[in-house]
Design a protein around this motif. Structure first.
Motif, PDB file in Angstrom:
ATOM      1  N   TYR A  18       0.799  -1.225   0.000  1.00 24.39           N
ATOM      2  CA  TYR A  18       0.000   0.000   0.000  1.00 24.39           C
ATOM      3  C   TYR A  18       0.838   1.284   0.000  1.00 24.39           C
ATOM      4  CZ  TYR A  18      -4.202  -2.766   0.386  1.00 24.39           C
ATOM      5  OH  TYR A  18      -5.224  -3.644   0.116  1.00 24.39           O
ATOM      6  N   THR A  19       2.063   1.245   0.517  1.00 25.57           N
ATOM      7  CA  THR A  19       2.903   2.457   0.491  1.00 25.57           C
ATOM      8  C   THR A  19       3.782   2.479  -0.756  1.00 25.57           C
ATOM      9  OG1 THR A  19       4.571   1.427   1.934  1.00 25.57           O
ATOM     10  CG2 THR A  19       2.901   2.823   2.988  1.00 25.57           C
ATOM     11  N   ASP A  20       4.657   1.504  -0.902  1.00 30.55           N
ATOM     12  CA  ASP A  20       5.587   1.492  -2.039  1.00 30.55           C
ATOM     13  C   ASP A  20       4.891   1.190  -3.359  1.00 30.55           C
ATOM     14  OD1 ASP A  20       7.508   1.907  -0.097  1.00 30.55           O
ATOM     15  OD2 ASP A  20       8.300  -0.141  -0.163  1.00 30.55           O
ATOM     16  N   GLY A  21       3.821   0.394  -3.321  1.00 29.92           N
ATOM     17  CA  GLY A  21       3.117   0.032  -4.546  1.00 29.92           C
ATOM     18  C   GLY A  21       2.016   1.002  -4.919  1.00 29.92           C
ATOM     19  N   ILE A  22       1.019   1.142  -4.057  1.00 29.71           N
ATOM     20  CA  ILE A  22      -0.118   2.017  -4.350  1.00 29.71           C
ATOM     21  C   ILE A  22       0.257   3.485  -4.202  1.00 29.71           C
ATOM     22  CG2 ILE A  22      -2.500   2.605  -3.693  1.00 29.71           C
ATOM     23  CD1 ILE A  22      -2.218  -0.122  -5.072  1.00 29.71           C
ATOM     24  N   GLY A  23       1.179   3.803  -3.296  1.00 27.50           N
ATOM     25  CA  GLY A  23       1.625   5.190  -3.133  1.00 27.50           C
ATOM     26  C   GLY A  23       1.007   5.924  -1.965  1.00 27.50           C
ATOM     27  N   LEU A  24       0.377   5.194  -1.042  1.00 28.19           N
ATOM     28  CA  LEU A  24      -0.191   5.852   0.138  1.00 28.19           C
ATOM     29  C   LEU A  24       0.921   6.235   1.110  1.00 28.19           C
ATOM     30  CD1 LEU A  24      -3.281   3.549   0.830  1.00 28.19           C
ATOM     31  CD2 LEU A  24      -3.193   5.672  -0.489  1.00 28.19           C
ATOM     32  N   SER A  25       0.628   7.201   1.962  1.00 28.69           N
ATOM     33  CA  SER A  25       1.577   7.652   2.980  1.00 28.69           C
ATOM     34  C   SER A  25       1.071   7.252   4.358  1.00 28.69           C
ATOM     35  CB  SER A  25       1.717   9.182   2.941  1.00 28.69           C
ATOM     36  OG  SER A  25       2.214   9.594   1.691  1.00 28.69           O
ATOM     37  N   VAL A  26       2.008   7.012   5.266  1.00 30.26           N
ATOM     38  CA  VAL A  26       1.647   6.673   6.640  1.00 30.26           C
ATOM     39  C   VAL A  26       1.239   7.956   7.360  1.00 30.26           C
ATOM     40  CG1 VAL A  26       2.482   5.765   8.844  1.00 30.26           C
ATOM     41  CG2 VAL A  26       3.194   4.687   6.688  1.00 30.26           C
ATOM     42  N   LYS A  27      -0.014   7.990   7.831  1.00 33.75           N
ATOM     43  CA  LYS A  27      -0.488   9.122   8.639  1.00 33.75           C
ATOM     44  C   LYS A  27      -0.017   8.954  10.074  1.00 33.75           C
ATOM     45  CE  LYS A  27      -4.804  10.601   8.151  1.00 33.75           C
ATOM     46  NZ  LYS A  27      -6.270  10.600   7.900  1.00 33.75           N
ATOM     47  N   PHE A  28      -0.192   7.753  10.603  1.00 30.09           N
ATOM     48  CA  PHE A  28       0.373   7.431  11.905  1.00 30.09           C
ATOM     49  C   PHE A  28       0.477   5.925  12.068  1.00 30.09           C
ATOM     50  CE2 PHE A  28      -4.160   8.012  12.886  1.00 30.09           C
ATOM     51  CZ  PHE A  28      -4.467   6.866  13.610  1.00 30.09           C
ATOM     52  N   ASP A  29       1.397   5.527  12.936  1.00 29.91           N
ATOM     53  CA  ASP A  29       1.683   4.130  13.201  1.00 29.91           C
ATOM     54  C   ASP A  29       1.881   4.018  14.701  1.00 29.91           C
ATOM     55  OD1 ASP A  29       2.880   1.618  13.562  1.00 29.91           O
ATOM     56  OD2 ASP A  29       4.275   1.853  11.886  1.00 29.91           O
ATOM     57  N   VAL A  30       0.909   3.425  15.398  1.00 32.85           N
ATOM     58  CA  VAL A  30       0.989   3.316  16.853  1.00 32.85           C
ATOM     59  C   VAL A  30       0.618   1.906  17.296  1.00 32.85           C
ATOM     60  CG1 VAL A  30       0.457   5.756  17.268  1.00 32.85           C
ATOM     61  CG2 VAL A  30      -1.388   4.097  17.247  1.00 32.85           C
ATOM     62  N   THR A  31       1.176   1.516  18.420  1.00 29.48           N
ATOM     63  CA  THR A  31       0.775   0.287  19.081  1.00 29.48           C
ATOM     64  C   THR A  31       0.116   0.681  20.386  1.00 29.48           C
ATOM     65  OG1 THR A  31       2.562  -0.969  18.065  1.00 29.48           O
ATOM     66  CG2 THR A  31       1.555  -1.916  20.040  1.00 29.48           C
ATOM     67  N   PHE A  92      -8.740   3.046  -5.507  1.00 27.45           N
ATOM     68  CA  PHE A  92      -7.877   4.212  -5.324  1.00 27.45           C
ATOM     69  C   PHE A  92      -7.775   5.000  -6.623  1.00 27.45           C
ATOM     70  CE2 PHE A  92      -6.338   1.119  -2.246  1.00 27.45           C
ATOM     71  CZ  PHE A  92      -6.298   1.881  -1.089  1.00 27.45           C
ATOM     72  N   HIS A  93      -7.775   6.318  -6.509  1.00 26.75           N
ATOM     73  CA  HIS A  93      -7.507   7.197  -7.646  1.00 26.75           C
ATOM     74  C   HIS A  93      -5.998   7.418  -7.666  1.00 26.75           C
ATOM     75  CE1 HIS A  93     -11.779   9.041  -7.405  1.00 26.75           C
ATOM     76  NE2 HIS A  93     -11.776   7.747  -7.361  1.00 26.75           N
ATOM     77  N   VAL A  94      -5.351   6.835  -8.662  1.00 26.98           N
ATOM     78  CA  VAL A  94      -3.898   6.895  -8.792  1.00 26.98           C
ATOM     79  C   VAL A  94      -3.536   6.939 -10.268  1.00 26.98           C
ATOM     80  CG1 VAL A  94      -3.423   5.632  -6.634  1.00 26.98           C
ATOM     81  CG2 VAL A  94      -3.730   4.366  -8.768  1.00 26.98           C
ATOM     82  N   PRO A  95      -2.318   7.373 -10.587  1.00 30.64           N
ATOM     83  CA  PRO A  95      -1.859   7.211 -11.975  1.00 30.64           C
ATOM     84  C   PRO A  95      -1.678   5.705 -12.237  1.00 30.64           C
ATOM     85  CG  PRO A  95      -0.342   8.602 -10.688  1.00 30.64           C
ATOM     86  CD  PRO A  95      -1.349   8.032  -9.756  1.00 30.64           C
TER      87      PRO A  95
END
Length: 143
Positions: A18-31, A92-95
């Protein structure tokens, strides 16, 4: 819609898809150290939650990856990669061409299915590491 949540079997592979492929960015990552039984119906001691979104579109819905730290997602059968009851696809709307090239470069997504769109160009579907169908569309569909 606010967000869609997925419990991936291989958290790192899904995060990369989802990040490297689709191009999404991490908004937050918490445990979080908490029991999610009241909300999700399964007991937990901790849960990792990673929210992903399109960083260029602040009002866009998010995708949440959840690791319930119970090991169950890793032992369940993956989805078929075809439409089925329940969640059918995430869009997803992506190129599209650029996204397909990135996915191929990291060896994820499988063989894309392509369909021409009425405005020219095409849409595609790929499959995430858990067998969820992911639709890639160049431009928003207007009704």
């Amino acid at each position: 819609m606010d967000h869609v949540g997925l419990c991936p079997a291989d958290f790192d592979a899904s995060l990369r898809f989802y990040t490297d492929g689709i191009g999404l960015s991490v908004k937050f990552d918490v445990t979080l150290e908490m029991d999610m039984q009241g909300l999700l119906g399964v007991p937990t001691k901790s849960v990792r939650t990673v929210f992903l979104s399109d960083s260029t579109s602040p009002d866009a819905s998010s995708l949440e990856l959840l690791d319930l730290n119970d090991g169950k997602a890793a032992t369940e059968e993956p989805r078929s990669g075809l439409p089925q009851r329940g969640l059918t696809l995430i869009s997803f709307h992506v190129p599209v061409e650029e996204t397909l090239a990135r996915l191929a470069g990291i060896g994820l997504g499988g063989e894309p299915r392509l369909v021409p769109t009425p405005r020219g160009g095409f849409a595609a579907t790929v499959v995430d590491p858990d067998g969820v169908v992911v639709e890639l569309v160049d431009a928003p569909v207007s009704f």
